[in-house]
Design a protein around this motif. Structure first.
Motif, short mmCIF file in Angstrom:
data_model
loop_
_atom_site.label_atom_id
_atom_site.label_comp_id
_atom_site.label_asym_id
_atom_site.label_seq_id
_atom_site.Cartn_x
_atom_site.Cartn_y
_atom_site.Cartn_z
N SER A 24 70.18 -0.32 43.57
CA SER A 24 71.11 0.69 43.08
C SER A 24 71.53 0.38 41.73
O SER A 24 72.06 1.24 41.30
N ALA A 25 70.99 -0.69 41.05
CA ALA A 25 71.48 -0.75 39.43
C ALA A 25 70.49 0.03 38.83
O ALA A 25 69.34 0.43 39.01
N ASP A 26 70.89 0.16 37.50
CA ASP A 26 70.42 1.14 36.51
C ASP A 26 69.99 0.33 35.42
O ASP A 26 70.97 0.08 34.68
N VAL A 27 68.76 -0.13 35.13
CA VAL A 27 68.49 -1.12 34.10
C VAL A 27 67.45 -0.36 33.20
O VAL A 27 66.32 -0.07 33.68
N SER A 28 67.60 -0.27 31.92
CA SER A 28 66.79 0.33 31.09
C SER A 28 65.43 -0.47 30.96
O SER A 28 65.51 -1.66 30.98
N ILE A 39 71.52 -8.84 38.68
CA ILE A 39 72.19 -7.49 38.38
C ILE A 39 72.45 -6.72 39.51
O ILE A 39 71.60 -6.45 40.35
N TRP A 40 73.69 -6.69 39.92
CA TRP A 40 74.12 -6.16 41.37
C TRP A 40 74.47 -4.79 41.21
O TRP A 40 74.16 -4.02 40.50
N HIS A 41 75.01 -4.20 42.44
CA HIS A 41 74.94 -3.13 43.05
C HIS A 41 75.73 -2.15 41.93
O HIS A 41 76.68 -2.29 41.51
N LEU A 42 74.93 -0.95 41.30
CA LEU A 42 75.56 0.03 40.86
C LEU A 42 75.98 -0.42 39.27
O LEU A 42 76.62 0.32 38.50
N ALA A 43 75.51 -1.30 38.81
CA ALA A 43 75.70 -1.89 37.49
C ALA A 43 74.71 -1.14 36.62
O ALA A 43 73.56 -0.80 37.16
N GLN A 44 74.87 -1.01 35.28
CA GLN A 44 74.04 -0.21 34.34
C GLN A 44 73.91 -1.21 33.17
O GLN A 44 74.77 -1.69 32.61
N VAL A 45 72.74 -1.42 32.70
CA VAL A 45 72.27 -2.37 31.49
C VAL A 45 71.57 -1.21 30.62
O VAL A 45 70.32 -0.93 31.13
N ARG A 46 72.11 -1.12 29.67
CA ARG A 46 71.51 0.13 28.48
C ARG A 46 70.25 -0.65 28.10
O ARG A 46 69.90 -1.79 27.81
N GLY A 64 76.51 -2.16 27.39
CA GLY A 64 76.18 -1.11 26.36
C GLY A 64 74.80 -1.16 25.61
O GLY A 64 74.36 -2.62 25.78
N THR A 65 74.30 -0.33 25.03
CA THR A 65 73.16 -0.36 24.31
C THR A 65 73.25 -1.55 23.44
O THR A 65 74.10 -1.58 22.43
N GLY A 66 72.21 -2.25 23.35
CA GLY A 66 72.03 -3.33 22.13
C GLY A 66 73.07 -4.52 22.26
O GLY A 66 72.89 -5.37 21.44
N VAL A 67 73.90 -4.57 23.33
CA VAL A 67 74.71 -5.92 23.63
C VAL A 67 73.82 -6.88 23.66
O VAL A 67 72.66 -7.08 24.21
#
Length: 215
Positions: A24-28, A39-46, A64-67
């Protein structure tokens, strides 16, 4: 670093012994995730994130983007780490913490038009090695949290925090010092000296800064 390929537009999953990303994670696919990280449930890594080894990103957290994140960082559930934040090794970001990136936020320009990415310049929060940010604290960029400092839960940080400082309140102010074990220091037997009750390490205070005494 482990560069991962997106399997679907929504999310992808890998569960190798090098990186764990739940479905369920969203990782670019452009993010670089260090070995041993989860990276766990529903996390987003841009896009453009560079995450070190053995990091943990909790449920619903946003990176966020570029962190940039060093090794052994923990970003707890529902924390929001907005770009261009920089986290050094061993940083702890508690549940629902917010690291902001807009000094003068507005949804629209003065003419009423919706702001776009070109209408403002993001500024970031820098957190140095070993520092900890307590639950629901807010760090208002641009600020730097010094090495091994602790920001108490619910605090609002609007100025830089020195290394080893313990800060609390709205706005946050220093209420003491902490050592590398995270335990508040106690006054030593002479002015300007502080002792860690967990380790016995000595620290020296001078002109509002604290340094660890070299043995």
């Amino acid at each position: 670093m482990h560069r991962l390929v997106r399997r679907r537009a929504r999310s992808f999953v890998t569960n190798s012994n090098r990186v764990r990303i739940v479905e369920s994670a969203d990782v670019s696919g452009d993010a670089q995730i260090g070995d041993g990280s989860s990276i766990w449930h529903l996390a987003q890594v841009r896009e453009g994130v560079r995450m070190g080894e053995n990091c943990i990103v909790g449920r619903g957290a946003y990176i966020g983007t570029g962190v940039r994140m060093g090794d052994n960082c923990k970003v707890q559930n529902y924390a929001l780490v907005y770009e261009p934040a920089v986290l050094a090794d061993g940083v702890f970001v508690g549940p629902a913490v917010v690291l902001t990136n807009d000094t003068y936020p507005r949804a629209i320009n003065a003419d009423g038009s919706l702001k776009s990415a070109h209408d403002w310049e993001p500024v970031g929060v820098t957190i140095e090695r070993g520092a900890a940010i307590g639950a629901r604290a807010t760090c208002v960029a641009p600020v730097t949290i010094g090495a091994w400092a602790t920001v108490a839960a619910g605090a609002v940080v609007v100025v830089d925090v020195p290394a080893y400082a313990l800060v609390a309140g709205v706005p946050a102010h220093r209420i003491g010092w902490v050592g590398e074990h995270g335990v508040p220091l106690v006054a030593g037997d002479s002015d300007g000296t502080w002792i860690c009750p967990a380790s016995g390490d000595r620290y020296i205070e001078s002109n509002g800064t604290l340094t660890k005494e070299v043995k």
